[in-house]
Design an enzyme around this catalytic site. Structure first.
Site, PDB file in Angstrom:
ATOM      1  N   ASN A 116       0.837  -1.219   0.000  1.00 55.42           N
ATOM      2  CA  ASN A 116       0.000   0.000   0.000  1.00 55.42           C
ATOM      3  C   ASN A 116       0.851   1.240   0.000  1.00 55.42           C
ATOM      4  OD1 ASN A 116      -2.482  -1.038  -0.134  1.00 55.42           O
ATOM      5  ND2 ASN A 116      -3.130  -0.489   1.937  1.00 55.42           N
ATOM      6  N   CYS A 117       2.040   1.104  -0.568  1.00 52.68           N
ATOM      7  CA  CYS A 117       3.009   2.183  -0.444  1.00 52.68           C
ATOM      8  C   CYS A 117       2.661   3.336  -1.372  1.00 52.68           C
ATOM      9  CB  CYS A 117       4.393   1.656  -0.743  1.00 52.68           C
ATOM     10  SG  CYS A 117       5.668   2.636   0.005  1.00 52.68           S
ATOM     11  N   LEU A 118       1.834   3.071  -2.384  1.00 49.70           N
ATOM     12  CA  LEU A 118       1.638   4.104  -3.400  1.00 49.70           C
ATOM     13  C   LEU A 118       0.207   4.610  -3.451  1.00 49.70           C
ATOM     14  CD1 LEU A 118       3.543   2.094  -6.064  1.00 49.70           C
ATOM     15  CD2 LEU A 118       4.438   3.958  -4.694  1.00 49.70           C
TER      16      LEU A 118
ATOM     17  N   GLY D 125       1.551   6.488   1.868  1.00 53.53           N
ATOM     18  CA  GLY D 125       2.562   5.981   0.953  1.00 53.53           C
ATOM     19  C   GLY D 125       3.518   7.046   0.469  1.00 53.53           C
TER      20      GLY D 125
END
EC number: 2.8.1.-
Lengths: 118, 100, 126, 143
Positions: A116-118, D125
């Site tokens: 879910n980093c982006l 993020g």
């Protein structure tokens, strides 16, 4: 209502058997084999065809070399590079794996869950 | 437009080669945290290029709070700023590059 | 001035300055590059100092429970990250040559490096 | 001559800053430098577009740190600064989950027994770092 409840409990039980997490990703990547892939795909309402398998094997080979599960755009580029421009299109890949093709394909191919980093 | 280089590690822990490859002669340097030991870097253990006189060719500042914390006295030709001065420098220069 | 290198202006410059595995910096820098690519923000990816060790081919960190960093850098092209620069002197100082690197890079001298930084708005130096 | 403060008037142009914090409170002075810098920025009338906690920096968002009474609890001070000034503060999720920093949503997602992140920060993020860079005038990193 009760029908969908049954379906959910059934799914949960099956997930436990397959050792999947709440989102349907494998808890242990080493559990992956073709039959596991078929079950994970079934959870996503996908019936695996030859065209799915070539993508799955491509993703697994890519992951083995680079230890990376590519996000959508890189996924499309990868498919384009390896399987040609006709398949290397998000339309084609969404047709096969649904709305977020990279995530779903990674799930079926037994790659780690994106962070879910982006 | 010029850059503000923020040097936060002691001379022996800072790669001079890296630093000098990036710093332009018209850039500004601020020494903070252990970087303030650059003010006392005329030791034999420090590469000549890291010694304080060498950096005199650049516009240099030392952070007052960090100098005081470490018991380093400013000498007359050193420019010392507090954190407000640090902020002012960061606003004046177009970009900053941190070295830690 | 080194005259051969044509560079494009990018608002973000990432400087990778540390060797892989010894710290998390190499991976952190790469993750920023990936994120920028996903958001279609082009950037300069600059390898400087010990950072050039990240690009060595034949890395096999399985026995130290790490992911191969070089193999990850091989994927930059797929992400559309094309502005990959390596500081020439950093290679020379470490007795490395361009053909030991995992991917196609542009070698740059001090002058171009200073230019790339001076043309950026944001510099992240990890 | 030793000039302790650069003599600048209050800034005429308000600048938007992104601060990237890359060190834990316990690992050195950097987190403290960043905090002082952030506070001074606001005092001087500048705008903080976003705080982004990355790598070991995510520990600054832990609501489970305990300090002796005569030492500063940096995460608590960050929390106060963020809340009092309504700052946008993002903790990088991939750094955070590796270091045991999770909010309730991540705790649920990863089937963990508790959350450990101040709610004044948001687990997010790297896209939020990239986005903030496009909307700011200055980026400073501390680590």
């Amino acid at each position: 209502m009760s029908e969908s409840l049954d379906r959910d409990t059934g799914l949960a039980k099956k997930n436990e058997l397959l050792r999947l997490d709440a989102e349907g990703f494998l808890k242990r990547l080493s559990d992956w084999d073709e039959s596991v892939a078929t079950s994970i795909a079934a959870n996503e309402d996908i019936c695996l065809q030859e065209t799915h398998w070539e993508i799955i094997y491509l993703l697994r080979a890519f992951y083995r070399t680079h230890s990376i599960a590519p996000p959508n755009r890189a996924f499309v580029s990868l498919v384009k590079r390896e399987l040609g421009a006709e398949k290397g299109q998000s339309r084609y890949l969404m047709g096969m794996f649904g709305g977020s093709p990279a995530k779903t394909a990674a799930k079926v191919a037994g790659l780690p869950k994106p962070e879910n980093c982006l | 437009m010029h850059s503000l280089h923020i040097i936060a590690k002691a001379p022996t822990a800072t790669s001079l080669a890296d630093l000098l490859a990036v710093i332009d002669e018209s850039d500004v340097l601020i020494f903070i945290e252990d970087g303030v030991y650059f003010a006392r870097s005329e030791f034999p253990c420090v590469e000549p290029a890291a010694s304080a006189p060498y950096f005199r060719q650049y516009e240099c500042y030392y952070l007052a709070e960090d100098l005081a914390a470490r018991g380093i006295e400013a000498h007359d030709d050193m420019q010392v700023v507090d954190t407000r001065g640090f902020v002012a420098l960061s606003a004046r220069l177009a970009r900053s590059v941190s070295w830690y | 001035m080194d005259n051969q290198t044509q560079t494009k202006k990018q608002s973000i410059s990432l400087i990778a300055r540390r060797a892989p595995y010894g710290s998390g910096a190499a991976r952190q820098t790469l993750d920023i590059a990936f994120a920028a690519a996903v958001f279609e923000r082009p950037l300069n990816y600059i390898f400087l100092g010990d950072g050039v060790y990240q690009l060595l081919s034949k890395q096999d960190p399985e026995a130290i429970q790490n992911k191969p960093h070089g193999a990850a850098l091989e994927t930059l092209e797929l992400y559309g990250i094309d502005e990959v620069y390596v500081h020439r002197n950093s290679l020379i100082q470490r007795a490395l040559s361009e053909d030991e690197l995992v991917c196609k890079v542009t070698l740059i001298d001090d002058c171009t490096l200073k230019e790339l930084v001076a043309e950026s708005i944001h510099v992240i130096n990890l | 001559m030793v000039a302790y403060v650069i003599d600048t008037p209050e800034p005429i142009t308000v600048l938007r800053y992104v601060l990237l914090i890359n060190a834990a409170p316990q690992s050195g002075e950097a987190a403290n430098s960043a905090l002082r810098f952030a506070g001074t920025l606001l005092e001087m009338g500048h705008h903080i577009e976003r705080l982004f906690f990355y790598g070991d920096g995510v520990i600054n968002a832990s609501n489970l740190t305990v300090m002796p009474q005569d030492e500063t609890n940096l995460p608590a001070v960050w929390n106060a600064l963020i809340e009092e000034n309504g700052l946008s503060s993002v903790v990088c999720v991939s750094s955070a989950i590796r270091r045991g920093i999770v909010d309730s949503a991540e705790a649920r997602r990863h089937e963990l027994p508790a959350s450990s992140c101040y709610t004044s920060s948001e687990i997010g993020g790297l896209g939020q770092l990239i986005e903030a860079l496009s909307n700011c005038d200055r980026t400073l990193s501390f680590g």
